[in-house]
Design an enzyme around this catalytic site. Structure first.
Site, PDB file in Angstrom:
ATOM      1  N   LYS A  45     -36.503  16.937   3.071  1.00 58.63           N
ATOM      2  CA  LYS A  45     -35.895  16.598   4.361  1.00 58.63           C
ATOM      3  C   LYS A  45     -35.416  15.148   4.261  1.00 58.63           C
ATOM      4  O   LYS A  45     -36.086  14.316   3.642  1.00 58.63           O
ATOM      5  CB  LYS A  45     -36.914  16.746   5.498  1.00 58.63           C
ATOM      6  CG  LYS A  45     -36.418  16.285   6.875  1.00 58.63           C
ATOM      7  CD  LYS A  45     -35.257  17.128   7.395  1.00 58.63           C
ATOM      8  CE  LYS A  45     -34.695  16.571   8.717  1.00 58.63           C
ATOM      9  NZ  LYS A  45     -33.472  17.295   9.137  1.00 58.63           N
ATOM     10  N   CYS A 131     -25.275  13.504   8.824  1.00 52.79           N
ATOM     11  CA  CYS A 131     -26.076  14.114   9.896  1.00 52.79           C
ATOM     12  C   CYS A 131     -25.283  14.126  11.197  1.00 52.79           C
ATOM     13  O   CYS A 131     -24.829  13.080  11.657  1.00 52.79           O
ATOM     14  CB  CYS A 131     -27.382  13.371  10.115  1.00 52.79           C
ATOM     15  SG  CYS A 131     -28.269  14.092  11.525  1.00 52.79           S
TER      16      CYS A 131
HETATM   17  O1  IRO Z   1     -30.474  17.349  12.907  1.00 50.08           O
HETATM   18  C1  IRO Z   1     -30.796  17.162  11.724  1.00 50.08           C
HETATM   19  O2  IRO Z   1     -31.910  16.694  11.387  1.00 50.08           O
HETATM   20  C2  IRO Z   1     -29.768  17.490  10.729  1.00 50.08           C
HETATM   21  C3  IRO Z   1     -29.410  16.653   9.697  1.00 50.08           C
HETATM   22  I1  IRO Z   1     -30.339  14.908   9.320  1.00 50.08           I
HETATM   23  C4  IRO Z   1     -28.332  17.009   8.847  1.00 50.08           C
HETATM   24  O3  IRO Z   1     -27.938  16.293   7.915  1.00 50.08           O
HETATM   25  N1  IRO Z   1     -27.704  18.182   9.096  1.00 50.08           N
HETATM   26  C5  IRO Z   1     -28.066  18.997  10.087  1.00 50.08           C
HETATM   27  O4  IRO Z   1     -27.442  20.057  10.280  1.00 50.08           O
HETATM   28  N2  IRO Z   1     -29.111  18.655  10.903  1.00 50.08           N
END
Ligand code: IRO
Length: 311
Positions: A45, A131
């Protein structure tokens, strides 16, 4: 005989399939399950400087055609993931890994990357420039000037193998402009694509996730053609030393085959892993190998990037 072995930079992987960042990678327990599965690697993550709780729930929904999420970058802080990949790399049969990272500001990103540079970690780093879900924070890689600045600064001190996770682009001019920037730097890979940001899924009369009034990143069937276009656009434009990781809409061996045909050296699975769990890797690996066998291909090199066009 048929092998899905691959390489990214100096690292080898017995299988080209792995998780996509964000899915099955929040805790050591989840990462261990991917390590113990048929996947060739895992990515953590995305870790930030400090632990984050993320957005309010519900913040992920499976839909008929894929998924929508607005997780908001919940994570245990980059040090948690850094400690785990360093621990694993000391084990004799360990796979090679990807550590996903980003700061909440360029300064934080540099603080994190300097700590990783100074650490014992010898694997790959995936800098997440895409993100879509932190309120008030735009997807970095849609801002070419900021992206160029960040990469310029990063490569003034960072010497470990690093790639970037990209948002989908939708215009040929943007492929050209983005590739011209990436080609200035010693990137090991680019990963196309993150979720398609800020979609809206509705059931009956209501949104299906709570944050941002239901807006969230799309994954799954919705995104495969966009993912393939981005993989192939960058495969055609980037220096051959910059490899492509293909992510988006992979739920069958055929989908993985198409990503590789477009130029991917590794293929990541997000939505389908969320829906099926780590056993998905065994199924899709078998489906991919069956396609390769039927076509007489022994290795990914036999068809990688060899998409044909209509004259
Ligand atoms: O909402 C998120 O944690 C997230 C991330 I950092 C990302 O890079 N892509 C995504 O679809 N969700």
């Amino acid at each position: 005989m048929v092998s899905t072995h691959t390489t990214i930079g100096p690292f080898t992987f017995d299988n080209c399939l792995m998780n996509a960042a964000g899915v099955y990678c929040m805790t050591r327990e989840e990462l261990k399950a991917i390590e113990d599965s048929a996947a060739g690697s895992f990515v953590t993550k995305t870790g930030t400087l400090k632990e984050r709780a993320g957005n309010p729930e519900p913040r992920y929904a499976d839909t008929a055609l894929g998924s929508i999420n607005s997780m908001g970058l919940p994570n245990k802080g980059f040090q948690y993931y850094l400690d785990y990949v360093i621990e694993l790399q000391q084990e004799p049969d360990s796979k090679n890994h990807f550590l996903s990272l980003v700061g909440m500001s360029p300064e934080e990103t540099h603080t994190i990357l300097k700590a990783v540079q100074a650490s014992d970690y010898q694997g790959l780093i995936e800098l997440n420039l895409s993100c879509p879900n932190v309120p008030g924070k735009p997807q970095i890689a849609y801002d070419f000037e900021t992206t160029d600045q960040i990469l310029s600064e990063v490569f003034s001190y960072f010497t470990k193998p690093l790639g970037i996770k990209l948002p989908p682009y939708f215009d040929i001019v943007h492929f050209d402009q983005a590739a011209a920037i990436f080609n200035k730097y010693p990137l090991t890979f680019v990963n196309c694509i993150n979720s398609i940001g800020n979609g809206l899924v509705i059931e009956d009369e209501a949104v299906v996730i709570k944050p941002k009034n239901g807006f969230g990143g799309l994954g799954g069937d919705y995104v495969k053609p966009t993912a393939l276009a981005n993989v192939h656009a960058f495969y055609k434009r980037l220096n051959p030393s910059i490899q492509i990781i293909g992510t988006g809409g992979v739920k069958t061996g055929r989908d993985a085959f198409e990503h590789i045909l477009c130029g991917a050296s590794m293929v990541q699975i997000g939505t389908a892993l969320h829906q099926e769990g780590p056993e998905v890797f065994e199924r899709i690996t078998k489906e991919l190998k069956d396609i390769m066998a039927a076509k007489g291909y022994d290795s990914l090199e036999d068809f990688r990037g060899k998409l044909t066009y209509i004259d």
